[in-house]
Design a protein around this motif. Structure first.
Motif, PDB file in Angstrom:
ATOM      1  N   TYR A 201       0.826  -1.220   0.000  1.00 53.66           N
ATOM      2  CA  TYR A 201       0.000   0.000   0.000  1.00 53.66           C
ATOM      3  C   TYR A 201       0.860   1.269   0.000  1.00 53.66           C
ATOM      4  CZ  TYR A 201       0.458   1.223   4.974  1.00 53.66           C
ATOM      5  OH  TYR A 201       0.955   1.621   6.188  1.00 53.66           O
ATOM      6  N   PHE A 202       2.124   1.172   0.427  1.00 56.30           N
ATOM      7  CA  PHE A 202       3.017   2.339   0.329  1.00 56.30           C
ATOM      8  C   PHE A 202       3.050   2.858  -1.109  1.00 56.30           C
ATOM      9  CE2 PHE A 202       6.386   1.817   3.976  1.00 56.30           C
ATOM     10  CZ  PHE A 202       5.377   1.909   4.905  1.00 56.30           C
ATOM     11  N   TYR A 203       2.869   1.937  -2.053  1.00 56.44           N
ATOM     12  CA  TYR A 203       2.981   2.281  -3.483  1.00 56.44           C
ATOM     13  C   TYR A 203       1.617   2.283  -4.161  1.00 56.44           C
ATOM     14  CZ  TYR A 203       7.939   1.243  -2.811  1.00 56.44           C
ATOM     15  OH  TYR A 203       9.235   1.242  -2.368  1.00 56.44           O
ATOM     16  N   ASP A 204       0.564   2.217  -3.344  1.00 57.45           N
ATOM     17  CA  ASP A 204      -0.794   2.188  -3.897  1.00 57.45           C
ATOM     18  C   ASP A 204      -1.044   0.930  -4.716  1.00 57.45           C
ATOM     19  OD1 ASP A 204      -3.188   3.392  -3.775  1.00 57.45           O
ATOM     20  OD2 ASP A 204      -2.714   5.094  -5.063  1.00 57.45           O
ATOM     21  N   LEU A 205      -0.401  -0.171  -4.340  1.00 59.71           N
ATOM     22  CA  LEU A 205      -0.693  -1.462  -4.970  1.00 59.71           C
ATOM     23  C   LEU A 205      -2.011  -1.944  -4.395  1.00 59.71           C
ATOM     24  CD1 LEU A 205       2.832  -3.037  -4.805  1.00 59.71           C
ATOM     25  CD2 LEU A 205       1.382  -3.261  -6.812  1.00 59.71           C
ATOM     26  N   GLN A 206      -2.958  -2.276  -5.257  1.00 52.96           N
ATOM     27  CA  GLN A 206      -4.283  -2.648  -4.765  1.00 52.96           C
ATOM     28  C   GLN A 206      -4.587  -4.097  -5.106  1.00 52.96           C
ATOM     29  OE1 GLN A 206      -7.102   0.427  -5.444  1.00 52.96           O
ATOM     30  NE2 GLN A 206      -5.723   1.775  -4.344  1.00 52.96           N
ATOM     31  N   GLY A 207      -5.451  -4.723  -4.275  1.00 54.49           N
ATOM     32  CA  GLY A 207      -5.911  -6.078  -4.563  1.00 54.49           C
ATOM     33  C   GLY A 207      -4.948  -7.157  -4.098  1.00 54.49           C
ATOM     34  N   GLY A 208      -4.068  -6.845  -3.174  1.00 49.58           N
ATOM     35  CA  GLY A 208      -3.030  -7.763  -2.692  1.00 49.58           C
ATOM     36  C   GLY A 208      -3.565  -8.881  -1.830  1.00 49.58           C
ATOM     37  N   PRO A 209      -2.874  -9.265  -0.792  1.00 52.92           N
ATOM     38  CA  PRO A 209      -1.729  -8.578  -0.197  1.00 52.92           C
ATOM     39  C   PRO A 209      -0.446  -8.658  -1.031  1.00 52.92           C
ATOM     40  CG  PRO A 209      -2.205 -10.626   0.980  1.00 52.92           C
ATOM     41  CD  PRO A 209      -3.288 -10.452  -0.020  1.00 52.92           C
ATOM     42  N   TYR A 210       0.217  -7.508  -1.091  1.00 49.23           N
ATOM     43  CA  TYR A 210       1.503  -7.409  -1.770  1.00 49.23           C
ATOM     44  C   TYR A 210       2.574  -6.893  -0.818  1.00 49.23           C
ATOM     45  CZ  TYR A 210      -1.007  -7.649  -6.252  1.00 49.23           C
ATOM     46  OH  TYR A 210      -1.778  -8.027  -7.307  1.00 49.23           O
ATOM     47  N   LEU A 211       3.787  -7.385  -1.021  1.00 53.75           N
ATOM     48  CA  LEU A 211       4.950  -6.815  -0.344  1.00 53.75           C
ATOM     49  C   LEU A 211       5.951  -6.410  -1.416  1.00 53.75           C
ATOM     50  CD1 LEU A 211       5.515  -9.357   2.591  1.00 53.75           C
ATOM     51  CD2 LEU A 211       4.369  -7.120   2.699  1.00 53.75           C
ATOM     52  N   VAL A 212       6.750  -5.402  -1.106  1.00 47.25           N
ATOM     53  CA  VAL A 212       7.778  -4.959  -2.051  1.00 47.25           C
ATOM     54  C   VAL A 212       9.144  -5.178  -1.396  1.00 47.25           C
ATOM     55  CG1 VAL A 212       8.713  -2.968  -3.294  1.00 47.25           C
ATOM     56  CG2 VAL A 212       6.227  -3.254  -3.075  1.00 47.25           C
ATOM     57  N   VAL A 213      10.046  -5.831  -2.140  1.00 50.94           N
ATOM     58  CA  VAL A 213      11.418  -6.001  -1.621  1.00 50.94           C
ATOM     59  C   VAL A 213      12.400  -5.361  -2.594  1.00 50.94           C
ATOM     60  CG1 VAL A 213      10.955  -8.093  -0.276  1.00 50.94           C
ATOM     61  CG2 VAL A 213      11.684  -8.326  -2.665  1.00 50.94           C
ATOM     62  N   SER A 214      13.467  -4.815  -2.028  1.00 57.29           N
ATOM     63  CA  SER A 214      14.536  -4.252  -2.857  1.00 57.29           C
ATOM     64  C   SER A 214      15.423  -5.396  -3.321  1.00 57.29           C
ATOM     65  CB  SER A 214      15.354  -3.261  -2.027  1.00 57.29           C
ATOM     66  OG  SER A 214      16.560  -2.970  -2.692  1.00 57.29           O
ATOM     67  N   LEU A 215      15.912  -5.305  -4.561  1.00 55.86           N
ATOM     68  CA  LEU A 215      16.812  -6.341  -5.088  1.00 55.86           C
ATOM     69  C   LEU A 215      18.274  -5.944  -4.898  1.00 55.86           C
ATOM     70  CD1 LEU A 215      14.881  -7.079  -8.409  1.00 55.86           C
ATOM     71  CD2 LEU A 215      14.974  -8.533  -6.376  1.00 55.86           C
ATOM     72  N   LEU A 216      18.501  -4.855  -4.152  1.00 59.23           N
ATOM     73  CA  LEU A 216      19.855  -4.324  -4.024  1.00 59.23           C
ATOM     74  C   LEU A 216      20.691  -4.926  -2.883  1.00 59.23           C
ATOM     75  CD1 LEU A 216      21.005  -2.226  -5.936  1.00 59.23           C
ATOM     76  CD2 LEU A 216      20.320  -0.445  -4.336  1.00 59.23           C
ATOM     77  N   PRO A 217      20.081  -5.494  -1.831  1.00 53.17           N
ATOM     78  CA  PRO A 217      20.912  -5.982  -0.726  1.00 53.17           C
ATOM     79  C   PRO A 217      21.926  -7.048  -1.164  1.00 53.17           C
ATOM     80  CG  PRO A 217      18.630  -5.871  -0.037  1.00 53.17           C
ATOM     81  CD  PRO A 217      18.652  -5.607  -1.516  1.00 53.17           C
ATOM     82  N   ARG A 218      22.981  -7.195  -0.356  1.00 56.23           N
ATOM     83  CA  ARG A 218      23.973  -8.256  -0.622  1.00 56.23           C
ATOM     84  C   ARG A 218      23.247  -9.586  -0.734  1.00 56.23           C
ATOM     85  NH1 ARG A 218      27.683  -5.485   3.541  1.00 56.23           N
ATOM     86  NH2 ARG A 218      25.715  -5.668   4.616  1.00 56.23           N
ATOM     87  N   SER A 219      23.741 -10.418  -1.647  1.00 55.18           N
ATOM     88  CA  SER A 219      22.995 -11.641  -1.984  1.00 55.18           C
ATOM     89  C   SER A 219      22.710 -12.521  -0.773  1.00 55.18           C
ATOM     90  CB  SER A 219      23.750 -12.412  -3.051  1.00 55.18           C
ATOM     91  OG  SER A 219      23.951 -11.527  -4.129  1.00 55.18           O
ATOM     92  N   ARG A 220      23.720 -12.659   0.114  1.00 57.46           N
ATOM     93  CA  ARG A 220      23.472 -13.568   1.252  1.00 57.46           C
ATOM     94  C   ARG A 220      22.421 -12.982   2.200  1.00 57.46           C
ATOM     95  NH1 ARG A 220      28.444 -11.456   2.475  1.00 57.46           N
ATOM     96  NH2 ARG A 220      28.520 -10.351   4.455  1.00 57.46           N
ATOM     97  N   ASP A 221      22.434 -11.667   2.383  1.00 55.41           N
ATOM     98  CA  ASP A 221      21.413 -11.037   3.230  1.00 55.41           C
ATOM     99  C   ASP A 221      20.040 -11.199   2.577  1.00 55.41           C
ATOM    100  OD1 ASP A 221      23.491 -10.208   4.769  1.00 55.41           O
ATOM    101  OD2 ASP A 221      23.530  -8.164   3.991  1.00 55.41           O
ATOM    102  N   PHE A 222      20.034 -10.994   1.254  1.00 52.43           N
ATOM    103  CA  PHE A 222      18.778 -11.080   0.523  1.00 52.43           C
ATOM    104  C   PHE A 222      18.190 -12.487   0.657  1.00 52.43           C
ATOM    105  CE2 PHE A 222      16.305 -11.754  -3.359  1.00 52.43           C
ATOM    106  CZ  PHE A 222      15.459 -10.661  -3.307  1.00 52.43           C
ATOM    107  N   GLU A 223      19.032 -13.501   0.413  1.00 54.56           N
ATOM    108  CA  GLU A 223      18.538 -14.889   0.507  1.00 54.56           C
ATOM    109  C   GLU A 223      18.057 -15.203   1.912  1.00 54.56           C
ATOM    110  OE1 GLU A 223      21.096 -17.391  -2.747  1.00 54.56           O
ATOM    111  OE2 GLU A 223      22.019 -16.973  -0.808  1.00 54.56           O
TER     112      GLU A 223
END
Ligand SMILES: Cc1ncc(COP(=O)(O)O)c(C=O)c1O
Length: 405
Positions: free
Chosen positions: A352-374
């Motif tokens: 909802y921070f991005y006005d995504l409707q009809g979810g539930p949706y989550l948004v994740v950044s693809l920028l974190p270090r790979s091991r942290d991301f995984e």
């Protein structure tokens, strides 16, 4: 005493309050919202030291005000922007102190107080704030998702009214990563309004082979302002340098340039040192774009392979630095984000921070270090499993993660 447009509300949302509480408690949080490329240790971008040294150019001792930007800086940038679209003519390129400022100038160029501006939904939240500051009314037009995001011409027409002065296209969009296709571009052109095309994420294709500039898809009769910025292009948000490329009918472009020159002349906000350093900054750009591109594409691959066969689906993203996840409708966006923070020490953004409707949706950044991301994605999947399999409640990682206070 204060203006309505400076009233942004002072209440913090529940997720921010919960996050601050955990930080105050000294808890280690896996942050899947990191999108500041200069965050300590996030990325090794060796070209940056040389680029920053160039800021010490002795010519920077003298103030050379130039409302549209120094000609040599505009020439160097025009050359580089040819990597992501047709090479712009340097004299049709305007430098600004950020992409936000480029938006503000575009709104001042096209809109008076109370006028409408068509804005895609979902899109990043800053746009509403920028409209508020310019006393412009955001007119959201919904993008639809059916395995891919696209513009429905009927949604665009429904948002339009007699007050609409221009249409914003975010291409690629943040966070959906979507691009306008030929049909979407034709629907925009049919409005016969100026187009403001934010292409800050164009250098970062994910599933797309490349991102064409929107002006390549628009007819020659469309006045288009294309926005780029060093904050994404060069991963140098602290240098505060962005640009507007003008394209379209000559007479409209020339008048827009004259008016933008007057607007910019009131601020003269782009610093001389950053303009002098621009050629050196632009030299390191291919290396930066390739390092970040590898990071975000790698993380998207990891995300998709981990989510395969789970109750979490990863929405198709053509380009950008984010991914949108659809979760089971057991909690809403905020409920999932709070649950992950509380029980898995993982921070994500609710859709909802991005006005995504009809979810539930989550948004994740693809920028974190790979091991942290995984690690963060694994925790997220564990939580989703926990909710989806009631018999598993009370066992497994239902409480806090081992090693996390
Ligand atoms: C799509 C998009 N455009 C523009 C910006 C702002 O860019 P700048 O830092 O150059 O103002 C952002 C910030 O994240 C963004 O997501």
């Amino acid at each position: 005493m204060f203006s309505r447009r400076s009233d942004f509300g002072r209440e913090k949302n529940r997720l921010t309050l919960a996050h601050h509480k955990r930080l105050r408690a000294g808890d280690a949080i896996c942050d899947l919202t990191l999108s500041n490329p200069t965050t300590e240790g996030l990325l090794e971008l060796p070209g940056h030291s040389a680029a920053l040294k160039a800021l010490a150019d002795a010519r920077g001792r003298h103030y050379r005000p130039h409302a549209l930007g120094l000609p040599e800086a505009r020439e160097a940038l025009a050359e580089r922007l040819a990597d992501w679209g047709p090479r712009p003519e340097a004299h049709r390129l305007v430098l600004t102190a950020s992409t936000s400022e480029a938006y503000a100038f575009a709104m001042q160029l096209f809109c008076d107080a109370g006028d409408g501006l068509l804005i895609p939904r979902p899109s990043y939240p800053l746009l509403d704030g920028l409209c508020q500051l310019e006393a412009v009314r955001p007119q959201p037009y919904a993008l639809a998702y059916d395995g891919r995001w696209h513009l429905q011409p009927s949604a665009l027409r429904a948002a339009l009214d007699a007050s609409s002065r221009a249409a914003v296209a975010i291409h690629p969009n943040n966070p959906s990563g979507s691009l306008f296709d030929a049909e979407g571009a034709a629907a925009l052109a049919a409005l016969e309004l100026p187009v403001i095309s934010d292409e800050v994420f164009a250098p970062y294709p994910l599933e797309a082979a490349r991102c064409s500039a929107l002006r390549e898809l628009l007819p020659a009769s469309s006045l288009c302002l294309t926005l780029h910025g060093l904050s994404k292009l060069g991963a140098l948000p602290q240098l505060k340098l962005s640009s507007i490329v003008l394209s379209g009918p000559d007479a409209q472009v020339e008048e827009a340039l004259e008016r933008l020159e007057s607007i910019a002349d009131n601020f003269l906000s782009v610093s001389t040192p950053v303009q002098l350093a621009l050629p050196a900054i632009l030299e390191q750009l291919p290396q930066t774009v390739s390092t970040i591109g590898e990071r975000v594409r790698g993380n998207l691959r990891r995300l998709k392979s981990r989510c395969e066969g789970s109750a979490v689906s990863v929405l198709h993203a053509e380009a950008g630095w984010s991914a949108v996840l659809r979760l089971p409708a057991l909690l809403d966006d905020e409920g999932w984000a709070l649950d992950l923070l509380e029980h898995a020490a993982t921070l994500v953004q609710p859709g909802y921070f991005y006005d995504l409707q009809g979810g539930p949706y989550l948004v994740v950044s693809l920028l974190p270090r790979s091991r942290d991301f995984e690690g963060g994605i694994d925790r997220l999947l564990e939580r989703v499993n926990h909710h989806c399999r009631p018999e598993a409640k009370g066992s497994g990682p239902s409480g806090r993660q081992p090693g996390i206070r």
